[in-house]
Write a protein that holds these residues in place. Structure first.
Motif, PDB file in Angstrom:
ATOM      1  N   GLU A  40       0.841  -1.201   0.000  1.00 31.44           N
ATOM      2  CA  GLU A  40       0.000   0.000   0.000  1.00 31.44           C
ATOM      3  C   GLU A  40       0.876   1.251   0.000  1.00 31.44           C
ATOM      4  O   GLU A  40       0.906   2.013   0.966  1.00 31.44           O
ATOM      5  CB  GLU A  40      -0.961  -0.010   1.191  1.00 31.44           C
ATOM      6  CG  GLU A  40      -1.947  -1.169   1.145  1.00 31.44           C
ATOM      7  CD  GLU A  40      -3.170  -0.943   2.019  1.00 31.44           C
ATOM      8  OE1 GLU A  40      -3.345   0.168   2.530  1.00 31.44           O
ATOM      9  OE2 GLU A  40      -3.954  -1.899   2.183  1.00 31.44           O
TER      10      GLU A  40
ATOM     11  N   THR B 298     -14.397   2.906 -12.924  1.00 33.78           N
ATOM     12  CA  THR B 298     -14.480   3.767 -11.741  1.00 33.78           C
ATOM     13  C   THR B 298     -15.926   4.050 -11.333  1.00 33.78           C
ATOM     14  O   THR B 298     -16.174   4.578 -10.248  1.00 33.78           O
ATOM     15  CB  THR B 298     -13.762   5.110 -12.009  1.00 33.78           C
ATOM     16  OG1 THR B 298     -14.328   5.726 -13.170  1.00 33.78           O
ATOM     17  CG2 THR B 298     -12.277   4.903 -12.212  1.00 33.78           C
TER      18      THR B 298
ATOM     19  N   TYR C 246     -10.062  -0.323  -4.240  1.00 28.81           N
ATOM     20  CA  TYR C 246      -9.021   0.704  -4.075  1.00 28.81           C
ATOM     21  C   TYR C 246      -9.457   1.841  -3.152  1.00 28.81           C
ATOM     22  O   TYR C 246      -9.108   3.013  -3.355  1.00 28.81           O
ATOM     23  CB  TYR C 246      -8.572   1.249  -5.438  1.00 28.81           C
ATOM     24  CG  TYR C 246      -9.677   1.788  -6.329  1.00 28.81           C
ATOM     25  CD1 TYR C 246     -10.084   3.116  -6.241  1.00 28.81           C
ATOM     26  CD2 TYR C 246     -10.286   0.969  -7.269  1.00 28.81           C
ATOM     27  CE1 TYR C 246     -11.071   3.614  -7.077  1.00 28.81           C
ATOM     28  CE2 TYR C 246     -11.279   1.460  -8.100  1.00 28.81           C
ATOM     29  CZ  TYR C 246     -11.672   2.782  -7.999  1.00 28.81           C
ATOM     30  OH  TYR C 246     -12.659   3.268  -8.821  1.00 28.81           O
TER      31      TYR C 246
ATOM     32  N   TYR D 223      -7.599   5.594  -2.196  1.00 26.56           N
ATOM     33  CA  TYR D 223      -6.720   6.071  -3.274  1.00 26.56           C
ATOM     34  C   TYR D 223      -7.502   6.895  -4.302  1.00 26.56           C
ATOM     35  O   TYR D 223      -8.680   6.610  -4.572  1.00 26.56           O
ATOM     36  CB  TYR D 223      -6.060   4.888  -4.003  1.00 26.56           C
ATOM     37  CG  TYR D 223      -4.893   4.287  -3.258  1.00 26.56           C
ATOM     38  CD1 TYR D 223      -3.583   4.620  -3.583  1.00 26.56           C
ATOM     39  CD2 TYR D 223      -5.101   3.382  -2.224  1.00 26.56           C
ATOM     40  CE1 TYR D 223      -2.508   4.062  -2.904  1.00 26.56           C
ATOM     41  CE2 TYR D 223      -4.040   2.814  -1.539  1.00 26.56           C
ATOM     42  CZ  TYR D 223      -2.741   3.175  -1.887  1.00 26.56           C
ATOM     43  OH  TYR D 223      -1.672   2.615  -1.196  1.00 26.56           O
TER      44      TYR D 223
ATOM     45  N   ARG E 243      -2.286   7.816  -2.894  1.00 22.45           N
ATOM     46  CA  ARG E 243      -2.965   7.773  -1.596  1.00 22.45           C
ATOM     47  C   ARG E 243      -3.569   9.136  -1.285  1.00 22.45           C
ATOM     48  O   ARG E 243      -2.953  10.175  -1.502  1.00 22.45           O
ATOM     49  CB  ARG E 243      -1.978   7.361  -0.497  1.00 22.45           C
ATOM     50  CG  ARG E 243      -2.656   7.139   0.863  1.00 22.45           C
ATOM     51  CD  ARG E 243      -1.605   6.850   1.943  1.00 22.45           C
ATOM     52  NE  ARG E 243      -0.959   5.570   1.724  1.00 22.45           N
ATOM     53  CZ  ARG E 243      -1.489   4.402   2.076  1.00 22.45           C
ATOM     54  NH1 ARG E 243      -2.692   4.373   2.632  1.00 22.45           N
ATOM     55  NH2 ARG E 243      -0.837   3.292   1.882  1.00 22.45           N
TER      56      ARG E 243
ATOM     57  N   GLU F 101      -5.061  -8.518  -5.698  1.00 28.80           N
ATOM     58  CA  GLU F 101      -3.947  -7.575  -5.861  1.00 28.80           C
ATOM     59  C   GLU F 101      -3.718  -7.270  -7.334  1.00 28.80           C
ATOM     60  O   GLU F 101      -4.046  -8.073  -8.211  1.00 28.80           O
ATOM     61  CB  GLU F 101      -2.673  -8.136  -5.225  1.00 28.80           C
ATOM     62  CG  GLU F 101      -2.251  -9.487  -5.778  1.00 28.80           C
ATOM     63  CD  GLU F 101      -1.056 -10.052  -5.028  1.00 28.80           C
ATOM     64  OE1 GLU F 101       0.073  -9.586  -5.302  1.00 28.80           O
ATOM     65  OE2 GLU F 101      -1.253 -10.953  -4.186  1.00 28.80           O
TER      66      GLU F 101
ATOM     67  N   PHE G 126      -2.355   5.318  -9.133  1.00 27.58           N
ATOM     68  CA  PHE G 126      -3.021   5.318  -7.828  1.00 27.58           C
ATOM     69  C   PHE G 126      -2.212   6.202  -6.890  1.00 27.58           C
ATOM     70  O   PHE G 126      -1.006   6.004  -6.727  1.00 27.58           O
ATOM     71  CB  PHE G 126      -3.103   3.895  -7.254  1.00 27.58           C
ATOM     72  CG  PHE G 126      -3.968   2.956  -8.058  1.00 27.58           C
ATOM     73  CD1 PHE G 126      -5.253   2.660  -7.654  1.00 27.58           C
ATOM     74  CD2 PHE G 126      -3.464   2.358  -9.209  1.00 27.58           C
ATOM     75  CE1 PHE G 126      -6.048   1.786  -8.386  1.00 27.58           C
ATOM     76  CE2 PHE G 126      -4.245   1.477  -9.941  1.00 27.58           C
ATOM     77  CZ  PHE G 126      -5.549   1.192  -9.544  1.00 27.58           C
TER      78      PHE G 126
ATOM     79  N   ARG H  96       0.361  -4.900  -5.629  1.00 26.99           N
ATOM     80  CA  ARG H  96      -0.074  -3.817  -4.736  1.00 26.99           C
ATOM     81  C   ARG H  96      -1.526  -4.037  -4.297  1.00 26.99           C
ATOM     82  O   ARG H  96      -2.291  -4.742  -4.945  1.00 26.99           O
ATOM     83  CB  ARG H  96       0.039  -2.454  -5.429  1.00 26.99           C
ATOM     84  CG  ARG H  96       1.358  -2.224  -6.148  1.00 26.99           C
ATOM     85  CD  ARG H  96       2.545  -2.225  -5.203  1.00 26.99           C
ATOM     86  NE  ARG H  96       3.812  -2.161  -5.930  1.00 26.99           N
ATOM     87  CZ  ARG H  96       4.995  -2.254  -5.342  1.00 26.99           C
ATOM     88  NH1 ARG H  96       5.090  -2.417  -4.037  1.00 26.99           N
ATOM     89  NH2 ARG H  96       6.102  -2.193  -6.058  1.00 26.99           N
ATOM     90  N   LEU H  97      -1.884  -3.376  -3.215  1.00 29.41           N
ATOM     91  CA  LEU H  97      -3.234  -3.437  -2.666  1.00 29.41           C
ATOM     92  C   LEU H  97      -3.720  -4.873  -2.473  1.00 29.41           C
ATOM     93  O   LEU H  97      -4.750  -5.286  -3.005  1.00 29.41           O
ATOM     94  CB  LEU H  97      -4.221  -2.660  -3.567  1.00 29.41           C
ATOM     95  CG  LEU H  97      -3.960  -1.164  -3.737  1.00 29.41           C
ATOM     96  CD1 LEU H  97      -5.079  -0.519  -4.528  1.00 29.41           C
ATOM     97  CD2 LEU H  97      -3.788  -0.466  -2.405  1.00 29.41           C
TER      98      LEU H  97
ATOM     99  N   VAL I  73      -7.594   7.889  -8.241  1.00 32.91           N
ATOM    100  CA  VAL I  73      -7.206   7.163  -9.449  1.00 32.91           C
ATOM    101  C   VAL I  73      -7.182   8.094 -10.652  1.00 32.91           C
ATOM    102  O   VAL I  73      -8.081   8.917 -10.827  1.00 32.91           O
ATOM    103  CB  VAL I  73      -8.190   6.000  -9.710  1.00 32.91           C
ATOM    104  CG1 VAL I  73      -7.897   5.332 -11.043  1.00 32.91           C
ATOM    105  CG2 VAL I  73      -8.130   4.989  -8.584  1.00 32.91           C
TER     106      VAL I  73
ATOM    107  N   GLN J 298     -14.895  -0.015  -6.827  1.00 27.99           N
ATOM    108  CA  GLN J 298     -14.273   0.961  -5.934  1.00 27.99           C
ATOM    109  C   GLN J 298     -13.939   0.362  -4.574  1.00 27.99           C
ATOM    110  O   GLN J 298     -13.063   0.877  -3.864  1.00 27.99           O
ATOM    111  CB  GLN J 298     -15.216   2.155  -5.749  1.00 27.99           C
ATOM    112  CG  GLN J 298     -15.519   2.925  -7.022  1.00 27.99           C
ATOM    113  CD  GLN J 298     -16.619   3.962  -6.818  1.00 27.99           C
ATOM    114  OE1 GLN J 298     -17.045   4.219  -5.691  1.00 27.99           O
ATOM    115  NE2 GLN J 298     -17.090   4.538  -7.911  1.00 27.99           N
TER     116      GLN J 298
END
Length: 280
Positions: free
Chosen positions: A157, A191, A263, A266, A279, A235, A277, A239-240, A268, A260
C-alpha cells in the motif's frame, strides 16, 4: 317771330349745356363710384413684417456624467470562458502535459476572479467559485506532476503506484488482477462501479463458496440477487493486497469487474497506457 326763335334757340342751348353738365356730373359720379369699388375690392396689402432673425442656438453646458459603479463584467466573462476551456481540455487530458495545461487554465481563471472588485455585480459569485476552481487546479497539478519514486518491493500500500492497461473494452480499461495469490484474470477497471464482480468461471476456478446472497445493481440498471463470496486477497501488480467480498455474476457476464471497494483510500487517474493510484 325772331324773338320767339331766339328764345327757342337759347332754350335748346341751355338744355344742351344742362344735359352736358348733367352727363359730366354723372360721369364723375360713376368714376368716383368705380374708384371706390376698386378700392374696396382690392385693399392695399399691408406691408409684410420683416421675418425675425432665427435666434442662434445658445451653447448649452453638457451635463456632468453621472458616476457609474466600477464594473469588471468583462473580466468575469473572460474568467468563465477560460474555466470552460479548462473543463473541456480536462475531459480528454491524458498526458502530464495535458494536465499541466489544464492547471494553467484554472490558474488564469482564478487570477481573473481575484481581480474583480467588491463593487462589481459579479463579485459574490466570483468569491463562491474561487474555492472550487482552486480545488480543480490542485487536482490538475497532481495529475501533471511526475510520478513519485517507484515503491519498494513488498510495499502493498504505497503512496503511489501504477499498473499497465492491457487493452480497452468499450473504452473501459482492462487490467490483470490476481486472486488469492494463485491465478491472474482479466478484469474491467470501471471507476463507476461500486462493488467488485467476478464471473462464474472465475468463481468455479477458484472454488469460491457463497456466504450470502445480496441484491446487486448491474449495468443494465436492473437489480438482481447474486451470491457473495469472500476472496482472501486481490492484488494488482503486487499492490493493494486486500481481502474483499465479491459478487458472482450470472453466467452471461464474460468478464469480471473491479469496483471501488478494492481501491478505497486512493485517488485514481486513468491515462492512455497506465492507471495511476495516489494515496489520499
Amino acid at each position: 317771330m325772331l324773338k320767339s326763335s331766339v328764345k327757342t334757340t337759347t332754350l335748346i342751348v341751355a338744355s344742351s349745356i344742362l344735359a352736358l353738365s348733367s352727363f359730366a356730373c354723372s360721369s364723375n359720379d360713376n368714376d368716383t363710384a368705380n374708384l371706390t369699388d376698386a378700392t374696396i375690392a382690392s385693399p392695399v396689402a399691408s406691408p409684410t413684417p420683416a421675418a425675425s432673425p432665427t435666434p442662434k442656438p445658445q451653447p448649452q453646458a453638457s451635463p456632468s456624467p453621472e458616476p457609474t459603479a466600477s464594473t469588471d463584467s468583462n473580466t468575469y466573462g473572460h474568467a468563465m470562458d477560460i474555466a470552460t476551456g479548462a473543463i473541456t481540455i480536462g475531459k480528454s487530458a491524458v498526458s502530464r502535459d495535458d494536465w499541466s495545461l489544464v492547471a494553467s487554465q484554472w490558474q488564469q481563471a482564478i487570477n481573473l476572479l481575484k481581480s474583480i472588485p467588491a463593487s462589481d455585480s459579479n463579485y459574490a459569485t466570483a468569491q463562491e467559485k474561487l474555492p472550487l476552481y482552486q480545488r480543480f487546479m490542485a487536482e490538475a497539478k497532481t495529475k501533471a506532476a511526475p510520478p513519485p519514486e517507484k515503491p519498494k518491493e513488498g510495499d502493498t500500500e504505497p503512496d503511489y503506484f501504477s499498473v499497465p492497461i492491457k487493452k480497452r473494452q468499450g473504452q473501459i480499461p482492462v487490467i490483470d488482477v490476481a486472486f488469492n495469490g494463485k491465478q491472474k484474470f482479466e478484469m474491467l477497471f470501471d471507476t463507476g462501479a461500486s462493488s467488485t464482480l467476478v464471473t462464474s468461471s472465475i468463481a468455479a476456478t477458484l472454488g469460491l463458496k457463497a456466504i450470502e446472497v445480496r441484491a446487486v445493481g448491474i449495468a443494465d440498471g436492473s437489480i438482481v440477487a447474486l451470491p457473495i463470496a469472500l476472496l482472501e486477497s486481490i492484488e494488482i501488480d503486487g499492490r493493494l493486497k486486500r481481502k474483499v467480498k465479491v459478487a458472482v455474476a450470472p453466467p452471461a457476464m464474460p468478464i469480471g469487474l473491479l469496483g471501488q471497494d478494492f481501491y478505497v483510500g486512493y485517488d485514481v487517474t486513468i491515462k492512455e497506457n497506465i492507471i495511476e493510484f495516489r494515496r489520499r
